[in-house]
Design a protein around this motif. Structure first.
Motif, PDB file in Angstrom:
ATOM      1  N   PRO A  37       0.830  -1.212   0.000  1.00 18.99           N
ATOM      2  CA  PRO A  37       0.000   0.000   0.000  1.00 18.99           C
ATOM      3  C   PRO A  37       0.859   1.253   0.000  1.00 18.99           C
ATOM      4  CG  PRO A  37       0.060  -0.943   2.193  1.00 18.99           C
ATOM      5  CD  PRO A  37       0.776  -1.903   1.303  1.00 18.99           C
ATOM      6  N   SER A  38       0.301   2.319  -0.549  1.00 25.28           N
ATOM      7  CA  SER A  38       0.969   3.628  -0.551  1.00 25.28           C
ATOM      8  C   SER A  38       0.438   4.432   0.635  1.00 25.28           C
ATOM      9  CB  SER A  38       0.687   4.369  -1.862  1.00 25.28           C
ATOM     10  OG  SER A  38       1.233   3.656  -2.952  1.00 25.28           O
ATOM     11  N   VAL A  39       1.343   5.078   1.341  1.00 24.85           N
ATOM     12  CA  VAL A  39       0.959   5.852   2.524  1.00 24.85           C
ATOM     13  C   VAL A  39       1.705   7.172   2.538  1.00 24.85           C
ATOM     14  CG1 VAL A  39       0.484   3.785   3.888  1.00 24.85           C
ATOM     15  CG2 VAL A  39       2.763   4.802   3.950  1.00 24.85           C
ATOM     16  N   ARG A  40       1.186   8.090   3.356  1.00 25.68           N
ATOM     17  CA  ARG A  40       1.894   9.334   3.646  1.00 25.68           C
ATOM     18  C   ARG A  40       2.283   9.310   5.122  1.00 25.68           C
ATOM     19  NH1 ARG A  40       1.589  13.008  -0.412  1.00 25.68           N
ATOM     20  NH2 ARG A  40      -0.017  12.630  -1.992  1.00 25.68           N
ATOM     21  N   THR A  41       3.387   9.927   5.433  1.00 25.29           N
ATOM     22  CA  THR A  41       3.888   9.896   6.806  1.00 25.29           C
ATOM     23  C   THR A  41       3.988  11.314   7.371  1.00 25.29           C
ATOM     24  OG1 THR A  41       6.197   9.986   6.074  1.00 25.29           O
ATOM     25  CG2 THR A  41       5.193   7.795   6.399  1.00 25.29           C
ATOM     26  N   VAL A  42       3.977  11.370   8.685  1.00 28.20           N
ATOM     27  CA  VAL A  42       4.223  12.624   9.406  1.00 28.20           C
ATOM     28  C   VAL A  42       5.299  12.339  10.431  1.00 28.20           C
ATOM     29  CG1 VAL A  42       1.924  13.596   9.092  1.00 28.20           C
ATOM     30  CG2 VAL A  42       2.358  12.085  11.025  1.00 28.20           C
ATOM     31  N   ALA A  43       6.049  13.364  10.771  1.00 26.45           N
ATOM     32  CA  ALA A  43       7.167  13.192  11.695  1.00 26.45           C
ATOM     33  C   ALA A  43       6.806  13.716  13.078  1.00 26.45           C
ATOM     34  CB  ALA A  43       8.398  13.914  11.164  1.00 26.45           C
ATOM     35  N   LEU A  44       7.364  13.090  14.095  1.00 24.29           N
ATOM     36  CA  LEU A  44       7.211  13.568  15.464  1.00 24.29           C
ATOM     37  C   LEU A  44       8.085  14.808  15.626  1.00 24.29           C
ATOM     38  CD1 LEU A  44       6.054  13.013  18.312  1.00 24.29           C
ATOM     39  CD2 LEU A  44       8.167  11.761  18.801  1.00 24.29           C
ATOM     40  N   VAL A  45       7.462  15.950  15.908  1.00 28.70           N
ATOM     41  CA  VAL A  45       8.178  17.221  15.961  1.00 28.70           C
ATOM     42  C   VAL A  45       7.891  17.932  17.286  1.00 28.70           C
ATOM     43  CG1 VAL A  45       8.188  17.517  13.452  1.00 28.70           C
ATOM     44  CG2 VAL A  45       6.270  18.391  14.805  1.00 28.70           C
ATOM     45  N   GLN A  46       8.730  18.924  17.568  1.00 26.98           N
ATOM     46  CA  GLN A  46       8.509  19.778  18.732  1.00 26.98           C
ATOM     47  C   GLN A  46       7.604  20.936  18.306  1.00 26.98           C
ATOM     48  OE1 GLN A  46       9.478  19.597  21.840  1.00 26.98           O
ATOM     49  NE2 GLN A  46      11.392  18.457  22.031  1.00 26.98           N
ATOM     50  N   THR A  47       6.509  21.116  19.021  1.00 25.35           N
ATOM     51  CA  THR A  47       5.595  22.224  18.727  1.00 25.35           C
ATOM     52  C   THR A  47       5.102  22.829  20.042  1.00 25.35           C
ATOM     53  OG1 THR A  47       3.689  20.732  18.665  1.00 25.35           O
ATOM     54  CG2 THR A  47       4.769  21.236  16.563  1.00 25.35           C
ATOM     55  N   GLU A  48       4.531  24.043  19.925  1.00 28.75           N
ATOM     56  CA  GLU A  48       3.882  24.666  21.080  1.00 28.75           C
ATOM     57  C   GLU A  48       2.481  24.092  21.200  1.00 28.75           C
ATOM     58  OE1 GLU A  48       3.942  28.877  20.826  1.00 28.75           O
ATOM     59  OE2 GLU A  48       5.886  29.042  21.814  1.00 28.75           O
ATOM     60  N   LEU A  49       2.154  23.624  22.386  1.00 32.02           N
ATOM     61  CA  LEU A  49       0.880  22.952  22.588  1.00 32.02           C
ATOM     62  C   LEU A  49       0.223  23.496  23.846  1.00 32.02           C
ATOM     63  CD1 LEU A  49      -0.967  20.597  21.576  1.00 32.02           C
ATOM     64  CD2 LEU A  49       0.215  19.146  23.245  1.00 32.02           C
ATOM     65  N   SER A  50      -1.032  23.845  23.736  1.00 34.39           N
ATOM     66  CA  SER A  50      -1.788  24.272  24.912  1.00 34.39           C
ATOM     67  C   SER A  50      -2.836  23.210  25.225  1.00 34.39           C
ATOM     68  CB  SER A  50      -2.472  25.627  24.671  1.00 34.39           C
ATOM     69  OG  SER A  50      -3.346  25.552  23.561  1.00 34.39           O
ATOM     70  N   THR A 365       6.209  23.693  25.115  1.00 39.81           N
ATOM     71  CA  THR A 365       6.853  22.973  24.022  1.00 39.81           C
ATOM     72  C   THR A 365       6.772  21.475  24.308  1.00 39.81           C
ATOM     73  OG1 THR A 365       8.360  24.801  23.638  1.00 39.81           O
ATOM     74  CG2 THR A 365       8.978  22.665  22.736  1.00 39.81           C
ATOM     75  N   ALA A 366       6.295  20.720  23.311  1.00 38.99           N
ATOM     76  CA  ALA A 366       6.114  19.280  23.509  1.00 38.99           C
ATOM     77  C   ALA A 366       6.295  18.560  22.177  1.00 38.99           C
ATOM     78  CB  ALA A 366       4.728  18.987  24.086  1.00 38.99           C
ATOM     79  N   GLU A 409       0.127  15.395  22.440  1.00 37.02           N
ATOM     80  CA  GLU A 409       1.483  15.267  22.964  1.00 37.02           C
ATOM     81  C   GLU A 409       1.845  13.782  23.102  1.00 37.02           C
ATOM     82  OE1 GLU A 409       4.082  16.493  26.930  1.00 37.02           O
ATOM     83  OE2 GLU A 409       1.892  16.760  26.887  1.00 37.02           O
ATOM     84  N   ILE A 410       3.075  13.439  22.647  1.00 38.45           N
ATOM     85  CA  ILE A 410       3.598  12.074  22.786  1.00 38.45           C
ATOM     86  C   ILE A 410       4.596  12.096  23.942  1.00 38.45           C
ATOM     87  CG2 ILE A 410       4.716  10.149  21.649  1.00 38.45           C
ATOM     88  CD1 ILE A 410       2.004  11.033  20.446  1.00 38.45           C
ATOM     89  N   VAL A 411       4.199  11.509  25.058  1.00 39.59           N
ATOM     90  CA  VAL A 411       5.027  11.538  26.257  1.00 39.59           C
ATOM     91  C   VAL A 411       6.116  10.464  26.204  1.00 39.59           C
ATOM     92  CG1 VAL A 411       5.001  11.321  28.778  1.00 39.59           C
ATOM     93  CG2 VAL A 411       3.112  12.466  27.596  1.00 39.59           C
ATOM     94  N   ASP A 412       5.783   9.311  25.679  1.00 37.63           N
ATOM     95  CA  ASP A 412       6.745   8.209  25.698  1.00 37.63           C
ATOM     96  C   ASP A 412       6.416   7.255  24.550  1.00 37.63           C
ATOM     97  OD1 ASP A 412       8.847   6.648  26.512  1.00 37.63           O
ATOM     98  OD2 ASP A 412       7.670   5.543  27.999  1.00 37.63           O
ATOM     99  N   GLY A 413       7.466   6.560  24.045  1.00 36.78           N
ATOM    100  CA  GLY A 413       7.259   5.547  23.019  1.00 36.78           C
ATOM    101  C   GLY A 413       7.826   5.886  21.669  1.00 36.78           C
ATOM    102  N   LEU A 414       8.185   7.163  21.430  1.00 37.21           N
ATOM    103  CA  LEU A 414       8.746   7.572  20.137  1.00 37.21           C
ATOM    104  C   LEU A 414       9.889   8.535  20.354  1.00 37.21           C
ATOM    105  CD1 LEU A 414       5.701   8.264  17.753  1.00 37.21           C
ATOM    106  CD2 LEU A 414       7.294   6.347  17.682  1.00 37.21           C
ATOM    107  N   SER A 415      10.818   8.510  19.409  1.00 39.58           N
ATOM    108  CA  SER A 415      11.931   9.455  19.426  1.00 39.58           C
ATOM    109  C   SER A 415      11.620  10.601  18.486  1.00 39.58           C
ATOM    110  CB  SER A 415      13.233   8.771  19.000  1.00 39.58           C
ATOM    111  OG  SER A 415      13.541   7.714  19.882  1.00 39.58           O
ATOM    112  N   LEU A 416      12.187  11.769  18.795  1.00 39.14           N
ATOM    113  CA  LEU A 416      11.969  12.946  17.969  1.00 39.14           C
ATOM    114  C   LEU A 416      12.437  12.679  16.547  1.00 39.14           C
ATOM    115  CD1 LEU A 416      10.911  15.857  18.382  1.00 39.14           C
ATOM    116  CD2 LEU A 416      13.301  16.573  18.610  1.00 39.14           C
ATOM    117  N   GLY A 417      11.613  13.021  15.568  1.00 33.22           N
ATOM    118  CA  GLY A 417      11.938  12.811  14.169  1.00 33.22           C
ATOM    119  C   GLY A 417      11.398  11.527  13.592  1.00 33.22           C
ATOM    120  N   ALA A 418      10.876  10.643  14.432  1.00 37.25           N
ATOM    121  CA  ALA A 418      10.324   9.370  13.939  1.00 37.25           C
ATOM    122  C   ALA A 418       9.168   9.658  12.994  1.00 37.25           C
ATOM    123  CB  ALA A 418       9.866   8.509  15.109  1.00 37.25           C
TER     124      ALA A 418
END
Length: 438
Positions: A37-50, A365-366, A409-418
């Motif tokens: 299958p063809s998919v699109r991906t998104v990366a785990l990034v640092q962003t401002e989150l309220s 920042t999260a 927010e991803i607290v645990d389980g992934l590294s930044l940039g995944a």
């Protein structure tokens, strides 16, 4: 025929495995080998989150006054109906209470009688004052006579002593002394009579003053009874005032449960329903039940965005938390929160349902992912499909934190940039190959 043997063998293997000699995992791996299958991906990034909380919201009138009767009677006038705009002090309806008006006439007659008693007491006071003045005048006259008699008695006493001396010397006869003695005794008797008159006059003054005190007491009692009757009249006037029911606030008549001619009263209203309900809707309250988890983080002044299904094409309304109850309701374990909004156009109607998003924490920042890229299993555990450098899928369990509705927010389980698979209707398995489009 020999060219078709591999495909027939493959089909036979799939059929046999589906019948129970293998697992669904093996079937999926076989399917994986045939289709990528063809998919699109998104990366785990640092962003401002309220942090936000999204809760149901209900529109309520800013003030709602229920109109109930204070007096019993028949409705003689009904001047409003539902939808009518009223101002504070406008007459809504009138209740006919003839027995109370008759009671007022009786009290007015009683007041007139009390006023007559006051005038009679006033006349009695004037008469008593006159008697006191007369008694005092008699006393003064008696005292004046006593003074005159005292002077005459002193003169007679002096003449008696002088005559007695002359008689003893033989210069005058005894009969002259007897005449002088009689004169002195007469003056002495007159003095005793004057003293008795003075005592009598003093008694008359005391009696007159007592009569005056009694007349003043009668006057005070008459005035007190008049005041009581007047207070009773004021009370009746208040009850008569209740017969004209007026609008307590500016607003709109939103309910009517009365008809002209109905018998109304504190104990005769059917089902204890109000006669009328007047609601102020030029300004409304948006009530939001905040669950226990978020209740302690909501404070007055927090920004709130409210959307309504009734207005799907319009932007959400913005406001601030006006007040919080600071108490959790026992039945729902939620804390009522209110947002005040202007409603001069009357667009928001009491009872409307909407959705409120409350910003309950400042921006931080999260590490975040779009909420659409996160999946939850049947136990509510969050997971994502991670794509490695070989475009192979790895199922990763994660722990989530703050959620603003779009980003989580991803607290645990992934590294930044995944890189993880973005929103996709397919289910992926560990080790599955994918074709990354972006």
């Amino acid at each position: 025929m020999t060219k078709h043997i591999p495909s027939l063998a493959l089909s036979w293997m799939i059929a046999v495995c589906g019948a129970g000699c293998g697992s669904q995992r093996e079937v999926e791996l076989l399917d994986k080998d045939r289709f990528i299958p063809s998919v699109r991906t998104v990366a785990l990034v640092q962003t401002e989150l309220s942090r936000t909380t999204v809760q149901p919201a209900t529109v309520h009138a800013y003030f709602e006054s229920t109109i109930r009767p204070k007096v019993s009677g028949y409705v003689s006038e009904l001047r409003v109906d539902i939808g009518d705009v009223v101002k504070q002090g406008d007459t809504l309806l009138v209740v006919d209470i003839p027995e109370v008006r008759k009671q007022r006439e009786v009290i007015e007659a009683r007041i007139a009688r009390r006023r007559a008693a006051e005038r009679r007491s006033s006349a009695g006071i004037e008469l008593a004052n006159a008697e006191v003045q007369s008694a005092k005048a008699s006393l003064a006259e008696a005292e004046s006579q006593l003074d005159q008699i005292d002077a005459s008695l002193a003169a007679a006493e002096s003449e008696f002593r002088r005559t007695e001396d002359l008689v003893q010397r033989g210069s005058l006869q005894q009969r002259v002394l007897d005449e002088v003695r009689k004169k002195r005794d007469s003056e002495s008797a007159a003095r005793r009579s004057a003293q008795s008159a003075i005592e009598s006059s003093k008694a008359q003054v005391t009696v007159a003053e007592a009569k005056r005190s009694a007349a003043k007491a009668d006057m005070a009692a008459a005035q007190a009874e008049t005041q009581i009757a007047r207070r009773e009249l004021e009370e009746v006037d208040v009850m008569i005032g209740y017969a004209t029911i007026k609008a307590p606030i500016d607003g709109v008549v939103t309910e009517r449960h009365v008809e002209p001619g109905n018998l109304v009263g504190p104990s005769v209203s059917p089902s204890n329903r109000p006669l009328l309900v007047v609601s102020q809707i030029d300004r409304v309250r948006i009530r939001i039940p905040v669950p226990e988890l978020d209740a302690s983080h909501v404070n007055p002044g927090d920004e709130v965005s409210i959307s309504f299904p009734s207005f799907p094409d319009q932007a959400p309304l913005s406001g601030q938390v006006s007040r919080r109850s600071s108490n959790l309701l026992r039945d729902s374990r939620t804390m009522p929160v209110e947002v005040d909004l202007d409603n001069t156009d009357g667009r928001l109607l009491p009872g409307m349902f909407g959705q409120a998003t409350i910003a309950i924490e400042s921006k931080t920042t999260a590490k975040t992912l779009p909420s659409r890229a996160i999946h939850f299993d049947e136990n509510g555990n969050a997971q994502v499909y991670v794509v490695d450098e070989k475009n192979t899928v790895k199922v990763a369990a994660i722990r989530t934190g703050a959620d603003n509705g779009n980003m989580i927010e991803i607290v645990d389980g992934l590294s930044l940039g995944a890189k993880v698979i973005d929103a996709n209707l397919n289910r992926f398995v560990e080790g599955q190959s994918v074709n990354v489009l972006n």
